[in-house]
Design an enzyme around this catalytic site. Sequence first.
Site, short mmCIF file in Angstrom:
data_model
loop_
_atom_site.label_atom_id
_atom_site.label_comp_id
_atom_site.label_asym_id
_atom_site.label_seq_id
_atom_site.Cartn_x
_atom_site.Cartn_y
_atom_site.Cartn_z
N HIS A 159 19.69 48.43 43.53
CA HIS A 159 19.66 49.55 43.76
C HIS A 159 19.67 50.30 44.94
O HIS A 159 20.14 51.46 45.63
CB HIS A 159 19.15 50.35 42.73
CG HIS A 159 19.24 50.16 41.81
ND1 HIS A 159 18.62 51.27 40.73
CD2 HIS A 159 19.94 49.06 40.48
CE1 HIS A 159 19.60 50.50 39.27
NE2 HIS A 159 20.55 49.65 39.37
N SER A 176 25.75 48.02 44.13
CA SER A 176 25.84 46.16 43.45
C SER A 176 26.87 46.23 44.84
O SER A 176 27.64 46.87 45.37
CB SER A 176 26.59 46.84 41.82
OG SER A 176 26.01 47.18 41.87
N LYS A 234 30.90 48.88 28.69
CA LYS A 234 31.62 48.13 29.42
C LYS A 234 30.32 46.54 28.50
O LYS A 234 30.40 45.67 28.40
CB LYS A 234 31.63 47.61 30.47
CG LYS A 234 33.01 46.67 31.13
CD LYS A 234 33.68 47.13 32.19
CE LYS A 234 34.68 45.67 32.46
NZ LYS A 234 34.77 46.57 34.00
N ASP A 235 28.94 47.64 29.10
CA ASP A 235 28.22 45.67 28.82
C ASP A 235 27.74 45.27 27.31
O ASP A 235 27.64 44.59 27.02
CB ASP A 235 26.76 46.73 29.63
CG ASP A 235 26.77 45.92 30.98
OD1 ASP A 235 27.55 45.69 31.17
OD2 ASP A 235 25.79 46.43 31.76
N GLU A 294 16.70 18.70 30.00
CA GLU A 294 17.47 19.96 29.03
C GLU A 294 18.61 19.73 30.06
O GLU A 294 18.40 19.31 32.03
CB GLU A 294 16.67 20.86 29.09
CG GLU A 294 15.52 21.11 28.19
CD GLU A 294 16.41 20.61 26.68
OE1 GLU A 294 16.55 22.03 26.00
OE2 GLU A 294 17.18 19.88 26.11
#
Length: 414
Positions: free
Chosen positions: A214, A218, A242-243, A286
């Site tokens: 912030h 972005s 959108k998220d 893994e």
Amino acid sequence: MKFGTNLILPVLDWVDYRLPVFSYARDNLIDYPTPKNLNYWWNFGSLAGILLMIMIITGFFLAINYSPHTEFAFASVEHVMRDVNYGWLLRFMHSNGASMFFVLVYIHMFRGLYYGSYKAPRELLWIIGVCIYLAMMGTAFMGYVLPWGQMSYWGATVITSLFSAVPIIGDTIVTWLWGGFVIDNNTLTRFFVGHYLMPAVIYMLVIVHMWALHQHKSNNPLGVDMKSTADSIPFHPYYTIKDMFGLGVFMIIYMGIVFFAPDMFGEPDNYIEANPLVTPPHIVPEWYFLPFYAILRSIENKLVGVIAMFAGVGILFALPWMDRCRVRSAKFRPIYRQFFWIFVFDCLVLGYIGAQAAVEPYVTIGRIATAYYFAHFLIVCPMICKFEKPLEPPESISSAILKSEQEKTAKGAG
């Protein structure tokens, strides 16, 4: 309704005046100015944050039913699966959530590599992200040991034994990790405590990561900074919607795996209780550790292999200073874009090689892939900066969007 509003708002104002949590949330979650051209590749950061909360919640309920003792650990996992109400759901959400967490973070990192999100002034943002990645790896490794199956036990044995290659203090480090001279109750207790506490470290790093994000806002697909309010839109409702759409798609995939293929990422040997006297024929970590495991095995010298394995992650810290090209986004860097996809393919090859036995031709392929992995950062990125002639980015986000709309209009009219 009016009475409720008149009653609640003064209380919120009273609290916010003394502790501005609501105004902070409004400034950073609602009115926060965001580039107006973000695509769906920017969804994966928020998805990872949501999944982190799911992992913490499911992990808490698993922990209260788990016994960190070599005699009871395996049985307590079976107890969760068979006797605890919806314990099977909690366990599969948590175990598969770890894999899905790494999927989201890997996509998030490769997106950052493609669009140059590690470049000035966001170097610290990238570095904090790499710290989160390291904390995730440590947390996942300790969690993998807790079911106390065959692969858990022998995976812990192999990985912790690597520290014995460190000169002078190596054996001391291994003894401290084990809590003794063999992997036993002390080891399991330490790993359980570490796995339980590390998410708090990850959560704090995420907060700092968001703080750094912030500070300079972005990045975006064009790689150009916002120059005016015309380049931005409020985070809510545009990107919250959108998220939410991205979250819906992700949850369909995630819960589809949980309900229909819960053992897709697991090893069959881990359904056998740990036995120090029986070594599995093929010990593999893994899947999200496989590229670095391939780097380790590609070097015969144990100490050099361990250094190379850790350097595989450590080199990411120096990336902002290795790629000094003034243009951020690969959309305007045709040569870098080709090498980026070669690098992605190389990482996939390393992951595949890490899952194979250490025999030819996998050994040779692993060494070639390892050499290119480091060459990409140490040679390719600096050389591209010197010889590549990138395209000129647009002056602003708005001008690029306006130009794109004009081209579409002209094409439609023609």
